[in-house]
Design a protein around this motif. Structure first.
Motif, PDB file in Angstrom:
ATOM      1  N   ILE A  13       0.810  -1.210   0.000  1.00 17.66           N
ATOM      2  CA  ILE A  13       0.000   0.000   0.000  1.00 17.66           C
ATOM      3  C   ILE A  13       0.847   1.266   0.000  1.00 17.66           C
ATOM      4  O   ILE A  13       0.517   2.251  -0.653  1.00 17.66           O
ATOM      5  CB  ILE A  13      -0.979   0.006   1.200  1.00 17.66           C
ATOM      6  N   TYR A  14       1.959   1.258   0.716  1.00 16.88           N
ATOM      7  CA  TYR A  14       2.742   2.489   0.869  1.00 16.88           C
ATOM      8  C   TYR A  14       3.909   2.606  -0.101  1.00 16.88           C
ATOM      9  O   TYR A  14       4.328   3.710  -0.441  1.00 16.88           O
ATOM     10  CB  TYR A  14       3.268   2.606   2.305  1.00 16.88           C
ATOM     11  N   LEU A  15       4.472   1.479  -0.521  1.00 12.35           N
ATOM     12  CA  LEU A  15       5.647   1.513  -1.396  1.00 12.35           C
ATOM     13  C   LEU A  15       5.274   1.328  -2.862  1.00 12.35           C
ATOM     14  O   LEU A  15       5.720   2.090  -3.727  1.00 12.35           O
ATOM     15  CB  LEU A  15       6.640   0.425  -0.974  1.00 12.35           C
ATOM     16  N   ALA A  17      13.769  -4.544  -3.084  1.00 15.60           N
ATOM     17  CA  ALA A  17      15.112  -4.687  -3.662  1.00 15.60           C
ATOM     18  C   ALA A  17      15.530  -3.412  -4.397  1.00 15.60           C
ATOM     19  O   ALA A  17      16.677  -2.955  -4.271  1.00 15.60           O
ATOM     20  CB  ALA A  17      15.148  -5.882  -4.606  1.00 15.60           C
ATOM     21  N   LEU A  18      14.605  -2.834  -5.161  1.00 16.25           N
ATOM     22  CA  LEU A  18      14.911  -1.587  -5.869  1.00 16.25           C
ATOM     23  C   LEU A  18      15.178  -0.448  -4.893  1.00 16.25           C
ATOM     24  O   LEU A  18      16.054   0.392  -5.119  1.00 16.25           O
ATOM     25  CB  LEU A  18      13.764  -1.225  -6.810  1.00 16.25           C
ATOM     26  N   SER A  19      14.416  -0.431  -3.815  1.00 14.18           N
ATOM     27  CA  SER A  19      14.609   0.594  -2.797  1.00 14.18           C
ATOM     28  C   SER A  19      16.013   0.515  -2.205  1.00 14.18           C
ATOM     29  O   SER A  19      16.744   1.507  -2.152  1.00 14.18           O
ATOM     30  CB  SER A  19      13.563   0.432  -1.687  1.00 14.18           C
ATOM     31  N   LEU A  20      16.405  -0.674  -1.762  1.00 12.81           N
ATOM     32  CA  LEU A  20      17.714  -0.861  -1.148  1.00 12.81           C
ATOM     33  C   LEU A  20      18.844  -0.565  -2.136  1.00 12.81           C
ATOM     34  O   LEU A  20      19.840   0.096  -1.796  1.00 12.81           O
ATOM     35  CB  LEU A  20      17.848  -2.290  -0.622  1.00 12.81           C
ATOM     36  N   ALA A  21      18.682  -1.049  -3.369  1.00 12.71           N
ATOM     37  CA  ALA A  21      19.724  -0.846  -4.377  1.00 12.71           C
ATOM     38  C   ALA A  21      19.920   0.634  -4.678  1.00 12.71           C
ATOM     39  O   ALA A  21      21.054   1.107  -4.830  1.00 12.71           O
ATOM     40  CB  ALA A  21      19.360  -1.601  -5.655  1.00 12.71           C
ATOM     41  N   SER A  22      18.824   1.375  -4.747  1.00 13.52           N
ATOM     42  CA  SER A  22      18.924   2.804  -5.071  1.00 13.52           C
ATOM     43  C   SER A  22      19.624   3.580  -3.960  1.00 13.52           C
ATOM     44  O   SER A  22      20.393   4.506  -4.222  1.00 13.52           O
ATOM     45  CB  SER A  22      17.534   3.387  -5.326  1.00 13.52           C
ATOM     46  N   ILE A  23      19.358   3.193  -2.716  1.00  6.64           N
ATOM     47  CA  ILE A  23      19.982   3.882  -1.586  1.00  6.64           C
ATOM     48  C   ILE A  23      21.489   3.637  -1.577  1.00  6.64           C
ATOM     49  O   ILE A  23      22.289   4.563  -1.354  1.00  6.64           O
ATOM     50  CB  ILE A  23      19.338   3.417  -0.264  1.00  6.64           C
ATOM     51  N   THR A  81       5.034   4.734  -5.161  1.00  6.78           N
ATOM     52  CA  THR A  81       3.958   5.690  -4.912  1.00  6.78           C
ATOM     53  C   THR A  81       4.571   7.079  -4.759  1.00  6.78           C
ATOM     54  O   THR A  81       5.766   7.223  -4.469  1.00  6.78           O
ATOM     55  CB  THR A  81       3.213   5.349  -3.608  1.00  6.78           C
ATOM     56  N   GLY A  82       3.766   8.120  -4.949  1.00  9.30           N
ATOM     57  CA  GLY A  82       4.283   9.476  -4.796  1.00  9.30           C
ATOM     58  C   GLY A  82       4.841   9.707  -3.408  1.00  9.30           C
ATOM     59  O   GLY A  82       5.900  10.335  -3.229  1.00  9.30           O
ATOM     60  N   ARG A  83       4.145   9.189  -2.406  1.00 10.28           N
ATOM     61  CA  ARG A  83       4.598   9.335  -1.016  1.00 10.28           C
ATOM     62  C   ARG A  83       5.936   8.646  -0.810  1.00 10.28           C
ATOM     63  O   ARG A  83       6.853   9.208  -0.210  1.00 10.28           O
ATOM     64  CB  ARG A  83       3.536   8.755  -0.085  1.00 10.28           C
ATOM     65  N   ALA A  84       6.074   7.422  -1.330  1.00 11.30           N
ATOM     66  CA  ALA A  84       7.322   6.676  -1.171  1.00 11.30           C
ATOM     67  C   ALA A  84       8.453   7.313  -1.970  1.00 11.30           C
ATOM     68  O   ALA A  84       9.612   7.302  -1.540  1.00 11.30           O
ATOM     69  CB  ALA A  84       7.129   5.228  -1.602  1.00 11.30           C
ATOM     70  N   ALA A  85       8.135   7.867  -3.130  1.00 10.41           N
ATOM     71  CA  ALA A  85       9.155   8.509  -3.955  1.00 10.41           C
ATOM     72  C   ALA A  85       9.787   9.678  -3.204  1.00 10.41           C
ATOM     73  O   ALA A  85      11.015   9.833  -3.169  1.00 10.41           O
ATOM     74  CB  ALA A  85       8.546   8.993  -5.271  1.00 10.41           C
ATOM     75  N   MET A  86       8.946  10.499  -2.588  1.00  9.36           N
ATOM     76  CA  MET A  86       9.456  11.658  -1.850  1.00  9.36           C
ATOM     77  C   MET A  86      10.266  11.198  -0.636  1.00  9.36           C
ATOM     78  O   MET A  86      11.335  11.732  -0.335  1.00  9.36           O
ATOM     79  CB  MET A  86       8.292  12.541  -1.422  1.00  9.36           C
ATOM     80  N   LEU A  87       9.755  10.197   0.065  1.00 11.86           N
ATOM     81  CA  LEU A  87      10.463   9.675   1.237  1.00 11.86           C
ATOM     82  C   LEU A  87      11.820   9.089   0.842  1.00 11.86           C
ATOM     83  O   LEU A  87      12.812   9.272   1.547  1.00 11.86           O
ATOM     84  CB  LEU A  87       9.587   8.614   1.915  1.00 11.86           C
ATOM     85  N   HIS A  88      11.858   8.430  -0.316  1.00 10.01           N
ATOM     86  CA  HIS A  88      13.121   7.832  -0.743  1.00 10.01           C
ATOM     87  C   HIS A  88      14.157   8.888  -1.121  1.00 10.01           C
ATOM     88  O   HIS A  88      15.357   8.635  -0.995  1.00 10.01           O
ATOM     89  CB  HIS A  88      12.878   6.877  -1.915  1.00 10.01           C
ATOM     90  N   MET A  89      13.715  10.036  -1.580  1.00 16.38           N
ATOM     91  CA  MET A  89      14.688  11.107  -1.815  1.00 16.38           C
ATOM     92  C   MET A  89      15.349  11.505  -0.498  1.00 16.38           C
ATOM     93  O   MET A  89      16.535  11.810  -0.449  1.00 16.38           O
ATOM     94  CB  MET A  89      13.996  12.313  -2.457  1.00 16.38           C
ATOM     95  N   GLY A  90      14.565  11.492   0.575  1.00 15.46           N
ATOM     96  CA  GLY A  90      15.130  11.766   1.887  1.00 15.46           C
ATOM     97  C   GLY A  90      16.094  10.677   2.312  1.00 15.46           C
ATOM     98  O   GLY A  90      17.192  10.960   2.821  1.00 15.46           O
ATOM     99  N   ALA A  91      15.704   9.407   2.124  1.00 15.24           N
ATOM    100  CA  ALA A  91      16.571   8.287   2.509  1.00 15.24           C
ATOM    101  C   ALA A  91      17.839   8.258   1.662  1.00 15.24           C
ATOM    102  O   ALA A  91      18.938   7.981   2.174  1.00 15.24           O
ATOM    103  CB  ALA A  91      15.802   6.978   2.360  1.00 15.24           C
ATOM    104  N   PHE A  92      17.700   8.523   0.380  1.00 14.07           N
ATOM    105  CA  PHE A  92      18.826   8.567  -0.555  1.00 14.07           C
ATOM    106  C   PHE A  92      19.856   9.603  -0.095  1.00 14.07           C
ATOM    107  O   PHE A  92      21.059   9.334  -0.006  1.00 14.07           O
ATOM    108  CB  PHE A  92      18.282   8.925  -1.944  1.00 14.07           C
ATOM    109  N   THR A  93      19.365  10.799   0.251  1.00 11.24           N
ATOM    110  CA  THR A  93      20.251  11.888   0.662  1.00 11.24           C
ATOM    111  C   THR A  93      20.804  11.669   2.063  1.00 11.24           C
ATOM    112  O   THR A  93      21.995  11.897   2.321  1.00 11.24           O
ATOM    113  CB  THR A  93      19.485  13.225   0.613  1.00 11.24           C
ATOM    114  N   ALA A  94      19.955  11.218   2.984  1.00  9.83           N
ATOM    115  CA  ALA A  94      20.395  10.998   4.365  1.00  9.83           C
ATOM    116  C   ALA A  94      21.447   9.886   4.445  1.00  9.83           C
ATOM    117  O   ALA A  94      22.334   9.931   5.307  1.00  9.83           O
ATOM    118  CB  ALA A  94      19.201  10.650   5.242  1.00  9.83           C
ATOM    119  N   THR A  95      21.357   8.907   3.563  1.00  3.59           N
ATOM    120  CA  THR A  95      22.362   7.845   3.548  1.00  3.59           C
ATOM    121  C   THR A  95      23.717   8.396   3.128  1.00  3.59           C
ATOM    122  O   THR A  95      24.762   8.019   3.686  1.00  3.59           O
ATOM    123  CB  THR A  95      21.930   6.715   2.595  1.00  3.59           C
TER     124      THR A  95
END
Length: 408
Positions: free
Chosen positions: A107-109, A124-130, A172-186
């Motif tokens: 639902i969220y990702l 897997a895509l989430s982890l790989a991108s980070i 999802t749009g929500r997950a996309a924005m959150l992942h930009m935060g995770a990408f940068t924070a990492t």
């Protein structure tokens, strides 16, 4: 399962609380040391090898701070290392990513109207991108481009824009924005763990061994610390964005994410310039306001698919659709909640569905079964102030439906 749902909600609350506390500590120390470093002054009374000093007053006392670019002639027995704030901020943030977006991937990702992925594929895509973010950034810093502050920032910005667009094509749009935060924070946390602290340990080891430390280690660490300083404000925006559909649920959300980096950079430039006593570049505030107005204008674009009720049932929603009390539960939700949780809210003063949660159709209700049960069944958080007069019997019905769908 009902008791577990409550425990799980409190677990997420505890981890989020930890994340906020450690983030405050990390951001506070980052802002402080950049301001301190920029405000250092050279005085005749400086001891040998000292680069600069500053006198500060706080809490009724006076502090005399001196900085050594390499190290002092002697090493004190006690050193305070600023690292655990960043480590625990990243760790608690990653735990939230797991608890919210990986466990709730259906639902969220994953948005099946964007890209129909299996849960494992999305994770897997989430982890790989980070991981990719850190590899690209670190490689850039160590390349010839890293010798040019301007060139490095331009290339890094291009990567961030590309990632902003790429995430919206997968999640999802929500997950996309959150992942930009995770990408940068990492990137920020890895700067501390992989560069700044190891470089400082090399300097300490050299001092203990009686060797003269190489000044390059301090220079490299300072560069990474400055990058962290400029990336901080955008990360905070991304962490808060899940509460604001206008930021993540419009078709230009990737441009909004990109512009937020520019807003953060010009704001930090203002403060860094002032702390360095190089003037007051008030123009930065005008640029920040103009960029923010552009962001607000972009948010008026049409909503993303799924934001107007065009939902696809997630795999996790299927048991709730098949539950015996589903029809009654769905009718209750659409009667008591859908005046706000719809594409065009009818409740006075509500202009966007809170958190972009749409509950005006059966599929949407099944997709958000757990949230509905927690917010309006186990607790009385929704509707706010019980504005639509949901009865205790209706709340009990929502709990019963959730238990059925959960297999109890």
């Amino acid at each position: 399962m009902g008791d577990f749902a409550i425990f799980y909600e409190w677990l997420m609350f505890a981890v989020r609380w930890l994340h906020v506390i450690t983030a405050i500590a990390w951001i506070g120390s980052s802002f402080y040391f950049i301001a301190l470093d920029l405000g250092l002054r050279k005085t005749p009374s400086l001891p040998p090898l000292a680069h600069g000093e500053e006198w500060q007053v706080h809490g009724g006392g006076f502090y005399h701070v001196q900085k050594y670019l390499v190290a002092p002639e002697f090493l004190p027995e006690h050193l305070t290392w600023f690292k655990w704030e960043s480590y625990w901020t990243w760790f608690s943030g990653f735990m939230l990513l797991v608890l919210v977006y990986y466990v709730g991937a259906d639902i969220y990702l994953i948005d099946r109207t964007v890209l129909d992925l299996p849960q494992w594929g999305g994770i897997a895509l989430s982890l790989a991108s980070i991981v990719l973010g850190w590899v690209l950034y670190d490689s850039l810093c160590k390349s010839p481009i890293g010798q040019s502050t301007t060139g490095l920032m331009l290339v890094l910005f291009a990567i961030l824009v590309a990632m902003s667009w790429g995430y919206t094509q997968i999640f999802t749009g929500r997950a996309a924005m959150l992942h930009m935060g995770a990408f940068t924070a990492t990137i920020m946390a890895a700067n501390v763990a992989m560069i700044i602290i190891p470089n400082q340990k090399i300097v300490v080891a050299d001092l203990k061994a009686g060797r003269v430390p190489d000044a390059k280690y301090g220079k490299i660490a300072k560069q990474r610390s400055l990058h962290n300083n400029y990336l901080t404000l955008p990360v905070i925006f991304f962490m808060l964005s899940s509460h604001y559909p206008l930021a993540f649920a419009t078709q230009w959300n990737w441009i909004i994410a990109s512009l937020i980096f520019l807003v953060g950079v010009v704001i930090r430039h203002y403060f860094n310039t002032r702390h360095a006593r190089k003037g007051n570049p008030h123009w930065t505030w005008a640029v920040a306001v103009v960029l923010f107005l552009i962001i607000a204008w972009l948010s008026t674009a049409p909503k993303l698919p799924g934001s107007a009720g065009e939902e696809v049932a997630s795999r996790a929603a299927e048991p709730f659709l098949a539950a015996g009390h589903f029809a009654e539960a769905s009718l209750t939700v659409q009667t008591r909640c859908a005046m706000c949780h719809t594409a065009e809210p009818a409740w006075p003063g509500i202009y966007e569905a809170p958190k972009n949660v749409i509950l005006d159709n059966d599929i949407a209700v099944a997709n958000h079964a757990r949230d509905i049960a927690i917010q309006a069944g186990y607790s009385h958080a929704m509707p706010p102030g019980n504005a639509t007069e949901m009865t205790l019997g209706e709340r009990a019905l929502l709990v019963e439906w959730f238990r059925e769908g959960s297999g109890q």
